[in-house]
Design a protein around this motif. Structure first.
Motif, PDB file in Angstrom:
ATOM      1  N   VAL A  17      38.171  14.766   6.782  1.00  0.00           N
ATOM      2  CA  VAL A  17      37.446  16.004   7.071  1.00  0.00           C
ATOM      3  C   VAL A  17      38.409  17.094   7.524  1.00  0.00           C
ATOM      4  CG1 VAL A  17      35.785  17.065   8.639  1.00  0.00           C
ATOM      5  CG2 VAL A  17      35.267  14.860   7.588  1.00  0.00           C
ATOM      6  N   GLU A  18      39.330  16.743   8.410  1.00  0.00           N
ATOM      7  CA  GLU A  18      40.293  17.741   8.900  1.00  0.00           C
ATOM      8  C   GLU A  18      41.156  18.278   7.764  1.00  0.00           C
ATOM      9  OE1 GLU A  18      43.807  18.311  12.270  1.00  0.00           O
ATOM     10  OE2 GLU A  18      42.964  16.324  11.907  1.00  0.00           O
ATOM     11  N   ALA A  19      41.599  17.391   6.880  1.00  0.00           N
ATOM     12  CA  ALA A  19      42.424  17.826   5.756  1.00  0.00           C
ATOM     13  C   ALA A  19      41.646  18.765   4.841  1.00  0.00           C
ATOM     14  CB  ALA A  19      42.925  16.617   4.969  1.00  0.00           C
ATOM     15  N   GLU A 193      42.206  10.910  -3.968  1.00  0.00           N
ATOM     16  CA  GLU A 193      42.293   9.659  -3.217  1.00  0.00           C
ATOM     17  C   GLU A 193      43.560   8.885  -3.567  1.00  0.00           C
ATOM     18  OE1 GLU A 193      37.514   8.748  -2.583  1.00  0.00           O
ATOM     19  OE2 GLU A 193      38.611   7.649  -4.132  1.00  0.00           O
ATOM     20  N   SER A 194      44.028   8.121  -2.603  1.00  0.00           N
ATOM     21  CA  SER A 194      45.152   7.208  -2.836  1.00  0.00           C
ATOM     22  C   SER A 194      44.666   5.819  -3.215  1.00  0.00           C
ATOM     23  CB  SER A 194      46.023   7.134  -1.579  1.00  0.00           C
ATOM     24  OG  SER A 194      45.253   6.729  -0.453  1.00  0.00           O
ATOM     25  N   ASP A 200      43.424  11.353   0.418  1.00  0.00           N
ATOM     26  CA  ASP A 200      44.847  11.630   0.631  1.00  0.00           C
ATOM     27  C   ASP A 200      44.995  13.103   1.008  1.00  0.00           C
ATOM     28  OD1 ASP A 200      47.522  12.354   0.315  1.00  0.00           O
ATOM     29  OD2 ASP A 200      47.861  10.920  -1.301  1.00  0.00           O
ATOM     30  N   PRO A 201      45.356  13.419   2.270  1.00  0.00           N
ATOM     31  CA  PRO A 201      45.462  14.817   2.682  1.00  0.00           C
ATOM     32  C   PRO A 201      46.392  15.650   1.798  1.00  0.00           C
ATOM     33  CG  PRO A 201      45.493  13.389   4.604  1.00  0.00           C
ATOM     34  CD  PRO A 201      45.568  12.483   3.413  1.00  0.00           C
ATOM     35  N   ALA A 202      47.481  15.041   1.329  1.00  0.00           N
ATOM     36  CA  ALA A 202      48.409  15.787   0.476  1.00  0.00           C
ATOM     37  C   ALA A 202      47.750  16.161  -0.843  1.00  0.00           C
ATOM     38  CB  ALA A 202      49.676  14.966   0.232  1.00  0.00           C
ATOM     39  N   ARG A 203      46.974  15.231  -1.408  1.00  0.00           N
ATOM     40  CA  ARG A 203      46.291  15.526  -2.674  1.00  0.00           C
ATOM     41  C   ARG A 203      45.157  16.541  -2.475  1.00  0.00           C
ATOM     42  NH1 ARG A 203      47.396  12.764  -7.131  1.00  0.00           N
ATOM     43  NH2 ARG A 203      45.316  12.945  -8.038  1.00  0.00           N
ATOM     44  N   PHE A 207      45.102  19.971  -4.481  1.00  0.00           N
ATOM     45  CA  PHE A 207      43.946  20.340  -5.311  1.00  0.00           C
ATOM     46  C   PHE A 207      43.476  21.752  -4.990  1.00  0.00           C
ATOM     47  CE2 PHE A 207      39.545  20.619  -6.584  1.00  0.00           C
ATOM     48  CZ  PHE A 207      39.515  19.942  -7.788  1.00  0.00           C
ATOM     49  N   LEU A 208      43.343  22.051  -3.702  1.00  0.00           N
ATOM     50  CA  LEU A 208      42.886  23.387  -3.315  1.00  0.00           C
ATOM     51  C   LEU A 208      43.863  24.460  -3.777  1.00  0.00           C
ATOM     52  CD1 LEU A 208      40.316  24.243  -1.557  1.00  0.00           C
ATOM     53  CD2 LEU A 208      40.803  21.803  -1.539  1.00  0.00           C
ATOM     54  N   ARG A 209      45.146  24.180  -3.665  1.00  0.00           N
ATOM     55  CA  ARG A 209      46.144  25.173  -4.115  1.00  0.00           C
ATOM     56  C   ARG A 209      46.051  25.381  -5.616  1.00  0.00           C
ATOM     57  NH1 ARG A 209      49.189  22.362  -0.342  1.00  0.00           N
ATOM     58  NH2 ARG A 209      50.210  21.094  -1.948  1.00  0.00           N
ATOM     59  N   ALA A 210      45.955  24.282  -6.368  1.00  0.00           N
ATOM     60  CA  ALA A 210      45.875  24.393  -7.825  1.00  0.00           C
ATOM     61  C   ALA A 210      44.598  25.114  -8.254  1.00  0.00           C
ATOM     62  CB  ALA A 210      45.934  23.008  -8.460  1.00  0.00           C
TER      63      ALA A 210
END
Length: 214
Positions: A17-19, A193-194, A200-203, A207-210
């Motif tokens: 949720v935080e990510a 997801e990993s 996965d917070p990095a993914r 995703f949001l950036r892309a």
């Protein structure tokens, strides 16, 4: 930069949720479907939803839930929307919308042009549509399978209510999906997801950036 609204679905941990919030998600989706690896118990869902800041919509995903199950969810969890991801009829969608006084999003699976007529029917009774990939006949889950459909099927199509694109979206495919469909809202679950059900917070951030750069 495009003003694209993103829903991160299948959240089940405070870290997820935080990510999602930190990355700028507009919607947080919580799954109430026991067969799903993303299923959340009501007390956990209530805690997660309560931790979200104002302005971020909390969405309950249900699959052919009866009134008793929906009553429990709506009473326990602070929600902004109900997402119906089963075989609910247009009449059932209208009934749920009236009973709970919450906006309702209806998911419609698409595999071919023959599936598009259902979108028009559900647009008349829903507040939003979720245009998703139709699961295979033997699938246990109605969504979250990481499958995409031919996005060209809905190129240029619009409905009388806002709609969201789902199905097989990932940080690598989202730009192409937006280009082909013109979607202004996106829903992602397994694509960030990993492992099944593990966000996965990095993914999520990627995703949001892309999506915004699409």
């Amino acid at each position: 930069m495009t003003d694209i609204r993103v829903k991160i679905c299948g959240l089940s941990t405070p870290e997820g949720v935080e990510a999602a919030v930190q990355a700028g998600a507009s919607y947080l989706g919580f799954v109430f479907f026991p067969k799903s690896p993303r299923n959340v118990a009501l007390p956990l869902a209530a805690m997660l939803a309560s931790s979200a800041p104002p302005g971020v919509a909390k969405v309950a995903l249900t699959v052919d839930a009866d009134d008793a199950a929906l009553d429990r969810i709506v009473c326990a969890v602070p929600l902004d929307m109900i997402q119906l991801h089963g075989a609910e009829s247009p009449a059932r969608v209208a009934e749920i919308r009236s009973r709970y006084g919450l906006p309702v999003m209806k998911a419609v699976g698409v595999a071919s042009e023959a599936d598009l007529a259902a979108l028009d029917a559900y647009a008349r009774v829903s507040d939003q549509l979720l245009v998703d990939a139709k699961p295979p006949p033997d699938a246990d889950l109605p969504g979250g399978n990481g499958l995409a459909f031919d996005w060209r099927l809905i190129a240029g199509r619009r409905w009388s209510v806002p709609w969201m694109l789902a199905g097989g979206l990932t940080p690598d495919t989202v730009a192409e999906a937006v280009r082909l469909t013109g979607a202004a809202q996106l829903d992602v679950s397994s694509g960030v997801e990993s492992a099944p059900g593990v966000k996965d917070p990095a993914r999520i951030g990627a995703f949001l950036r892309a999506a915004r750069e699409a």
